[in-house]
Design a protein around this motif. Structure first.
Motif, PDB file in Angstrom:
ATOM      1  N   LEU A  30       0.835  -1.205   0.000  1.00  0.00           N
ATOM      2  CA  LEU A  30       0.000   0.000   0.000  1.00  0.00           C
ATOM      3  C   LEU A  30       0.870   1.256   0.000  1.00  0.00           C
ATOM      4  O   LEU A  30       0.559   2.243  -0.666  1.00  0.00           O
ATOM      5  CB  LEU A  30      -0.935   0.010   1.216  1.00  0.00           C
ATOM      6  N   ARG A  31       1.986   1.202   0.742  1.00  0.00           N
ATOM      7  CA  ARG A  31       2.904   2.353   0.783  1.00  0.00           C
ATOM      8  C   ARG A  31       3.617   2.583  -0.541  1.00  0.00           C
ATOM      9  O   ARG A  31       3.856   3.715  -0.934  1.00  0.00           O
ATOM     10  CB  ARG A  31       3.958   2.157   1.880  1.00  0.00           C
ATOM     11  N   THR A  32       3.986   1.478  -1.217  1.00  0.00           N
ATOM     12  CA  THR A  32       4.793   1.607  -2.431  1.00  0.00           C
ATOM     13  C   THR A  32       3.984   1.536  -3.718  1.00  0.00           C
ATOM     14  O   THR A  32       4.530   1.758  -4.798  1.00  0.00           O
ATOM     15  CB  THR A  32       5.867   0.508  -2.477  1.00  0.00           C
ATOM     16  N   GLY A  33       2.710   1.181  -3.617  1.00  0.00           N
ATOM     17  CA  GLY A  33       1.885   1.050  -4.812  1.00  0.00           C
ATOM     18  C   GLY A  33       2.106  -0.250  -5.558  1.00  0.00           C
ATOM     19  O   GLY A  33       1.761  -0.357  -6.737  1.00  0.00           O
ATOM     20  N   SER A  34       2.679  -1.247  -4.885  1.00  0.00           N
ATOM     21  CA  SER A  34       2.939  -2.546  -5.513  1.00  0.00           C
ATOM     22  C   SER A  34       1.687  -3.425  -5.484  1.00  0.00           C
ATOM     23  O   SER A  34       0.884  -3.328  -4.572  1.00  0.00           O
ATOM     24  CB  SER A  34       4.064  -3.271  -4.769  1.00  0.00           C
ATOM     25  N   PRO A  35       1.565  -4.330  -6.443  1.00  0.00           N
ATOM     26  CA  PRO A  35       0.424  -5.253  -6.452  1.00  0.00           C
ATOM     27  C   PRO A  35       0.695  -6.453  -5.544  1.00  0.00           C
ATOM     28  O   PRO A  35       1.841  -6.750  -5.206  1.00  0.00           O
ATOM     29  CB  PRO A  35       0.360  -5.705  -7.908  1.00  0.00           C
ATOM     30  N   TRP A  36      -0.354  -7.151  -5.150  1.00  0.00           N
ATOM     31  CA  TRP A  36      -0.221  -8.396  -4.406  1.00  0.00           C
ATOM     32  C   TRP A  36      -1.225  -9.391  -4.960  1.00  0.00           C
ATOM     33  O   TRP A  36      -2.155  -9.027  -5.662  1.00  0.00           O
ATOM     34  CB  TRP A  36      -0.414  -8.197  -2.908  1.00  0.00           C
ATOM     35  N   HIS A  47       0.363  -7.564  11.549  1.00  0.00           N
ATOM     36  CA  HIS A  47       0.899  -7.106  10.260  1.00  0.00           C
ATOM     37  C   HIS A  47       0.174  -7.830   9.133  1.00  0.00           C
ATOM     38  O   HIS A  47      -0.037  -9.044   9.197  1.00  0.00           O
ATOM     39  CB  HIS A  47       2.400  -7.404  10.180  1.00  0.00           C
ATOM     40  N   VAL A  48      -0.232  -7.102   8.116  1.00  0.00           N
ATOM     41  CA  VAL A  48      -0.833  -7.700   6.927  1.00  0.00           C
ATOM     42  C   VAL A  48       0.201  -7.620   5.812  1.00  0.00           C
ATOM     43  O   VAL A  48       0.681  -6.530   5.473  1.00  0.00           O
ATOM     44  CB  VAL A  48      -2.131  -6.965   6.510  1.00  0.00           C
ATOM     45  N   GLY A  49       0.576  -8.774   5.281  1.00  0.00           N
ATOM     46  CA  GLY A  49       1.576  -8.826   4.224  1.00  0.00           C
ATOM     47  C   GLY A  49       1.100  -9.668   3.061  1.00  0.00           C
ATOM     48  O   GLY A  49       0.147 -10.440   3.179  1.00  0.00           O
ATOM     49  N   CYS A  50       1.787  -9.513   1.947  1.00  0.00           N
ATOM     50  CA  CYS A  50       1.430 -10.270   0.748  1.00  0.00           C
ATOM     51  C   CYS A  50       2.097 -11.649   0.764  1.00  0.00           C
ATOM     52  O   CYS A  50       3.133 -11.853   1.391  1.00  0.00           O
ATOM     53  CB  CYS A  50       1.787  -9.491  -0.510  1.00  0.00           C
ATOM     54  N   SER A  54       3.081 -13.355  -4.454  1.00  0.00           N
ATOM     55  CA  SER A  54       3.130 -11.919  -4.779  1.00  0.00           C
ATOM     56  C   SER A  54       4.566 -11.516  -5.074  1.00  0.00           C
ATOM     57  O   SER A  54       5.512 -12.148  -4.589  1.00  0.00           O
ATOM     58  CB  SER A  54       2.606 -11.096  -3.600  1.00  0.00           C
ATOM     59  N   PRO A  55       4.767 -10.461  -5.867  1.00  0.00           N
ATOM     60  CA  PRO A  55       6.127 -10.065  -6.248  1.00  0.00           C
ATOM     61  C   PRO A  55       7.060  -9.779  -5.074  1.00  0.00           C
ATOM     62  O   PRO A  55       8.249 -10.083  -5.146  1.00  0.00           O
ATOM     63  CB  PRO A  55       5.910  -8.798  -7.077  1.00  0.00           C
ATOM     64  N   ASN A  56       6.550  -9.218  -3.975  1.00  0.00           N
ATOM     65  CA  ASN A  56       7.438  -8.784  -2.890  1.00  0.00           C
ATOM     66  C   ASN A  56       7.472  -9.683  -1.665  1.00  0.00           C
ATOM     67  O   ASN A  56       8.329  -9.507  -0.808  1.00  0.00           O
ATOM     68  CB  ASN A  56       7.069  -7.356  -2.476  1.00  0.00           C
ATOM     69  N   ARG A  60       6.359 -13.116   4.359  1.00  0.00           N
ATOM     70  CA  ARG A  60       7.553 -13.915   4.678  1.00  0.00           C
ATOM     71  C   ARG A  60       8.684 -13.019   5.176  1.00  0.00           C
ATOM     72  O   ARG A  60       9.390 -13.349   6.130  1.00  0.00           O
ATOM     73  CB  ARG A  60       8.003 -14.723   3.468  1.00  0.00           C
ATOM     74  N   HIS A  61       8.859 -11.883   4.543  1.00  0.00           N
ATOM     75  CA  HIS A  61       9.919 -10.954   4.958  1.00  0.00           C
ATOM     76  C   HIS A  61       9.674 -10.497   6.401  1.00  0.00           C
ATOM     77  O   HIS A  61      10.598 -10.470   7.216  1.00  0.00           O
ATOM     78  CB  HIS A  61       9.973  -9.753   4.008  1.00  0.00           C
ATOM     79  N   HIS A  62       8.436 -10.149   6.722  1.00  0.00           N
ATOM     80  CA  HIS A  62       8.088  -9.732   8.081  1.00  0.00           C
ATOM     81  C   HIS A  62       8.411 -10.841   9.080  1.00  0.00           C
ATOM     82  O   HIS A  62       9.013 -10.581  10.125  1.00  0.00           O
ATOM     83  CB  HIS A  62       6.598  -9.363   8.143  1.00  0.00           C
ATOM     84  N   ALA A  63       8.019 -12.061   8.762  1.00  0.00           N
ATOM     85  CA  ALA A  63       8.261 -13.185   9.669  1.00  0.00           C
ATOM     86  C   ALA A  63       9.756 -13.349   9.952  1.00  0.00           C
ATOM     87  O   ALA A  63      10.152 -13.548  11.104  1.00  0.00           O
ATOM     88  CB  ALA A  63       7.689 -14.474   9.074  1.00  0.00           C
TER      89      ALA A  63
END
Length: 90
Positions: A30-36, A47-50, A54-56, A60-63
């Motif tokens: 949402l901050r970067t305008g990336s799709p999920w 935390h809500v993550g893609c 998803s491309p980013n 998983r990165h948050h975990a």
């Protein structure tokens, strides 16, 4: 105390009543305008993550970054949980 083989020891990180930080979508996307593709909710902090499709791969990165291993699907009608440490359903 021994933990049964079929119980994920990382479930101790799960907190009840976790509130999603950004129920409208992936926090970082949402901050970067990336799709999920799909969303995952961290069951420790909200935390809500893609997802990994998803491309980013923000969930998983948050975990990995903060050590919160268990997420659940944040898709309507889905209730399954995933442990990133064990790479298995929790």
């Amino acid at each position: 105390m021994t933990v049964p083989v079929d119980v994920d020891p990382h479930l101790v990180f799960v907190r009840s009543g976790v509130t999603p930080h950004t129920p409208e979508g992936c926090e970082e996307c949402l901050r970067t305008g990336s799709p999920w593709v799909h969303l995952r909710l961290c069951l420790t902090c909200g935390h809500v993550g893609c997802c990994d499709s998803s491309p980013n791969r923000h969930a998983r990165h948050h975990a990995g970054l903060v050590g919160h291993p268990i997420v659940r699907s944040f898709e309507p009608g889905e209730t399954w949980r995933w442990c990133y440490v064990d790479e298995a359903f929790a």
